[in-house]
Design an enzyme around this catalytic site. Structure first.
Site, PDB file in Angstrom:
ATOM      1  N   ASN A  61       0.835  -1.202   0.000  1.00  0.00           N
ATOM      2  CA  ASN A  61       0.000   0.000   0.000  1.00  0.00           C
ATOM      3  C   ASN A  61       0.870   1.252   0.000  1.00  0.00           C
ATOM      4  O   ASN A  61       1.911   1.311   0.660  1.00  0.00           O
ATOM      5  CB  ASN A  61      -1.024  -0.009   1.142  1.00  0.00           C
ATOM      6  N   GLU A  63       0.394   5.232   0.522  1.00  0.00           N
ATOM      7  CA  GLU A  63      -0.545   6.258   0.985  1.00  0.00           C
ATOM      8  C   GLU A  63      -0.143   7.644   0.506  1.00  0.00           C
ATOM      9  O   GLU A  63       0.932   7.852  -0.070  1.00  0.00           O
ATOM     10  CB  GLU A  63      -0.638   6.192   2.516  1.00  0.00           C
ATOM     11  N   ALA A  65      -0.907  12.073   1.531  1.00  0.00           N
ATOM     12  CA  ALA A  65      -1.477  13.055   2.456  1.00  0.00           C
ATOM     13  C   ALA A  65      -2.914  13.366   2.064  1.00  0.00           C
ATOM     14  O   ALA A  65      -3.766  13.638   2.911  1.00  0.00           O
ATOM     15  CB  ALA A  65      -0.637  14.322   2.457  1.00  0.00           C
ATOM     16  N   GLU A  74      -2.995  -4.686  -2.994  1.00  0.00           N
ATOM     17  CA  GLU A  74      -3.489  -5.625  -4.005  1.00  0.00           C
ATOM     18  C   GLU A  74      -3.533  -4.976  -5.385  1.00  0.00           C
ATOM     19  O   GLU A  74      -3.139  -5.572  -6.393  1.00  0.00           O
ATOM     20  CB  GLU A  74      -4.913  -6.089  -3.641  1.00  0.00           C
ATOM     21  N   CYS A 113     -10.265  -5.123   0.398  1.00  0.00           N
ATOM     22  CA  CYS A 113     -11.364  -4.167   0.477  1.00  0.00           C
ATOM     23  C   CYS A 113     -12.251  -4.277  -0.768  1.00  0.00           C
ATOM     24  O   CYS A 113     -11.905  -4.975  -1.728  1.00  0.00           O
ATOM     25  CB  CYS A 113     -10.812  -2.745   0.619  1.00  0.00           C
TER      26      CYS A 113
HETATM   27  N1  THU Z   1      -5.216  -1.537   2.576  1.00  0.00           N
HETATM   28  C1  THU Z   1      -4.667  -2.362   1.636  1.00  0.00           C
HETATM   29  O1  THU Z   1      -3.559  -2.122   1.148  1.00  0.00           O
HETATM   30  N2  THU Z   1      -5.387  -3.448   1.255  1.00  0.00           N
HETATM   31  C2  THU Z   1      -6.611  -3.796   1.737  1.00  0.00           C
HETATM   32  O2  THU Z   1      -7.206  -4.745   1.263  1.00  0.00           O
HETATM   33  C3  THU Z   1      -7.194  -3.025   2.835  1.00  0.00           C
HETATM   34  C4  THU Z   1      -6.514  -1.747   3.170  1.00  0.00           C
HETATM   35  C5  THU Z   1      -4.466  -0.361   2.990  1.00  0.00           C
HETATM   36  C6  THU Z   1      -5.070   0.958   2.545  1.00  0.00           C
HETATM   37  C7  THU Z   1      -4.499   1.895   3.570  1.00  0.00           C
HETATM   38  O3  THU Z   1      -3.211   2.337   3.128  1.00  0.00           O
HETATM   39  C8  THU Z   1      -4.324   1.054   4.817  1.00  0.00           C
HETATM   40  O4  THU Z   1      -4.391  -0.298   4.391  1.00  0.00           O
HETATM   41  C9  THU Z   1      -5.366   1.290   5.866  1.00  0.00           C
HETATM   42  O5  THU Z   1      -6.641   1.232   5.345  1.00  0.00           O
END
Ligand code: THU
Length: 161
Positions: A61, A63, A65, A74, A113
């Protein structure tokens, strides 16, 4: 008429119970956790795809700001494999995580998600073969699904257009 949707999955208590290729894939997903950029949520997710040519493609993941600009592990992995190996089928995806805010390594299994489920469904439809899903808690609890499409029943897909 009442209808019902159900699917089976396997639970494992130990990584040694998995077939070798999935053990290797989980190792790659754990490595991907370390490549995550998650300074806001402190929730680091790693995904790894096993492709039909034997390649493993990792994603983590990333992120931002401006939070909607962030992207899940994923979808990073799916976009990378589609960009680098567009002709290869995805055999399996392994997903695991590390929660910086947790005191100890959790038993909880994180499942993709909603948006990632939709993306996994698109990849499944595109390649016309199922993608296996291996989910692992930081403590080592494991779930194996034979088809990512099971995660999104009654889905909207290309066939609806
Ligand atoms: N996140 C994922 O990378 N995959 C998922 O299936 C669920 C959530 C990440 C998104 C965000 O950077 C962090 O987890 C918290 O939600």
């Amino acid at each position: 008429m009442k209808c019902n949707v159900s699917f089976e999955y396997e639970l494992f208590g130990n990584v040694q119970e998995l077939e070798g290729s999935l053990q290797k894939l989980l190792t790659a997903a754990k490595e991907a956790v370390g490549l995550s950029y998650a300074p806001y949520s402190k929730f680091h997710v790693g995904a790894a795809l096993l492709l039909s040519n034997g390649e493993i493609v990792k994603g983590s993941n990333q992120e931002n700001a401006s939070s909607p600009a962030g992207i899940c592990a994923e979808r990073v992995a799916l976009s990378a494999s589609s960009s680098v190996f567009p002709q290869e089928k995805i055999i399996a995806i392994a997903i695991t995580y590390h929660n910086e805010s947790a005191e100890e390594e959790a038993d909880n299994i994180v499942s993709p998600c909603g948006i990632c489920r939709q993306s996994l469904l698109e990849a499944t439809d595109r390649q016309q073969s199922p993608i296996r899903v291996l989910l692992a808690s930081p403590s080592g609890k494991l779930i194996l699904l034979e088809n990512a499409a099971h995660l999104l029943p009654l889905a909207f897909s290309a066939s609806d257009l």
